[in-house]
Design an enzyme around this catalytic site. Structure first.
Site, PDB file in Angstrom:
ATOM      1  N   GLU A  21       0.825  -1.206   0.000  1.00 58.30           N
ATOM      2  CA  GLU A  21       0.000   0.000   0.000  1.00 58.30           C
ATOM      3  C   GLU A  21       0.860   1.257   0.000  1.00 58.30           C
ATOM      4  O   GLU A  21       0.520   2.254  -0.647  1.00 58.30           O
ATOM      5  CB  GLU A  21      -0.916   0.016   1.223  1.00 58.30           C
ATOM      6  CG  GLU A  21      -1.955  -1.085   1.216  1.00 58.30           C
ATOM      7  CD  GLU A  21      -2.794  -1.061   2.472  1.00 58.30           C
ATOM      8  OE1 GLU A  21      -3.996  -0.756   2.354  1.00 58.30           O
ATOM      9  OE2 GLU A  21      -2.251  -1.358   3.556  1.00 58.30           O
ATOM     10  N   TYR A  53     -15.817  25.879  -1.520  1.00 58.82           N
ATOM     11  CA  TYR A  53     -15.712  24.450  -1.863  1.00 58.82           C
ATOM     12  C   TYR A  53     -14.302  24.135  -2.332  1.00 58.82           C
ATOM     13  O   TYR A  53     -13.776  23.063  -2.061  1.00 58.82           O
ATOM     14  CB  TYR A  53     -16.665  24.057  -2.996  1.00 58.82           C
ATOM     15  CG  TYR A  53     -18.079  24.527  -2.891  1.00 58.82           C
ATOM     16  CD1 TYR A  53     -18.701  24.719  -1.654  1.00 58.82           C
ATOM     17  CD2 TYR A  53     -18.826  24.768  -4.026  1.00 58.82           C
ATOM     18  CE1 TYR A  53     -20.017  25.137  -1.581  1.00 58.82           C
ATOM     19  CE2 TYR A  53     -20.140  25.181  -3.956  1.00 58.82           C
ATOM     20  CZ  TYR A  53     -20.731  25.372  -2.733  1.00 58.82           C
ATOM     21  OH  TYR A  53     -22.028  25.782  -2.657  1.00 58.82           O
ATOM     22  N   GLU A  73      -8.360   6.127   9.411  1.00 58.81           N
ATOM     23  CA  GLU A  73      -8.897   6.896  10.533  1.00 58.81           C
ATOM     24  C   GLU A  73      -8.064   8.167  10.739  1.00 58.81           C
ATOM     25  O   GLU A  73      -8.602   9.243  11.020  1.00 58.81           O
ATOM     26  CB  GLU A  73      -8.885   6.058  11.814  1.00 58.81           C
ATOM     27  CG  GLU A  73      -9.866   4.912  11.828  1.00 58.81           C
ATOM     28  CD  GLU A  73      -9.338   3.610  11.203  1.00 58.81           C
ATOM     29  OE1 GLU A  73      -9.931   2.566  11.485  1.00 58.81           O
ATOM     30  OE2 GLU A  73      -8.343   3.639  10.435  1.00 58.81           O
ATOM     31  N   LYS A 100     -11.787   3.399   1.044  1.00 56.16           N
ATOM     32  CA  LYS A 100     -10.692   2.659   0.419  1.00 56.16           C
ATOM     33  C   LYS A 100     -11.368   1.585  -0.438  1.00 56.16           C
ATOM     34  O   LYS A 100     -11.787   0.545   0.064  1.00 56.16           O
ATOM     35  CB  LYS A 100      -9.836   2.034   1.524  1.00 56.16           C
ATOM     36  CG  LYS A 100      -8.471   1.606   1.135  1.00 56.16           C
ATOM     37  CD  LYS A 100      -7.795   0.988   2.372  1.00 56.16           C
ATOM     38  CE  LYS A 100      -6.389   1.447   2.517  1.00 56.16           C
ATOM     39  NZ  LYS A 100      -5.676   0.772   3.594  1.00 56.16           N
TER      40      LYS A 100
END
Length: 122
Positions: A21, A53, A73, A100
């Site tokens: 990853e 935005y 997290e 994910k």
């Protein structure tokens, strides 16, 4: 309470616990909702009376495409913290979902995600 939503933003990052990853990277999606008072913006049609935005998108991009975290997290926490800090006084609460879609775990599932809420969010 009024809300601004940025939904399903897509980025590429290197977050994760597994070595592949952090080397190969992967796609991430993020949705952010902001609890704000939009009454003045609606009455005045003036950007100064709302939250940009573009600014919120840029925060998400910088966090998700930036320094790698082991946990999504922590990614969500970093996004919420930066949004609340940058728009202190305007944003009363922030909900962040980090998705994910392709984690390297065996099995059949659509995606994994975390959602956090910080501040006042009704």
């Amino acid at each position: 309470m009024d809300y601004i939503h940025l939904r399903e933003m897509q980025f590429f990052g290197y977050h994760g616990v597994l070595p592949e990853e952090t080397v190969l990277g992967q796609r991430f999606r993020a949705s952010v909702s902001l609890a704000v008072d939009l009454q003045q913006a609606g009455k005045t049609d003036n950007l100064d009376n709302t939250v940009s935005y573009v600014g919120v998108y840029d925060i998400c991009r910088e966090v998700i495409e930036g320094k790698p975290f082991k946990l999504i997290e922590a990614v969500a926490e970093a996004v919420a913290s930066r949004v609340l800090s940058q728009y202190e006084g305007q944003v009363k609460g922030c909900r962040v979902e980090i998705i994910k879609p392709d984690p390297p775990i065996p099995g059949h599932y659509k995606e994994v995600a975390v959602e956090i809420v910080r501040g006042i969010f009704q």
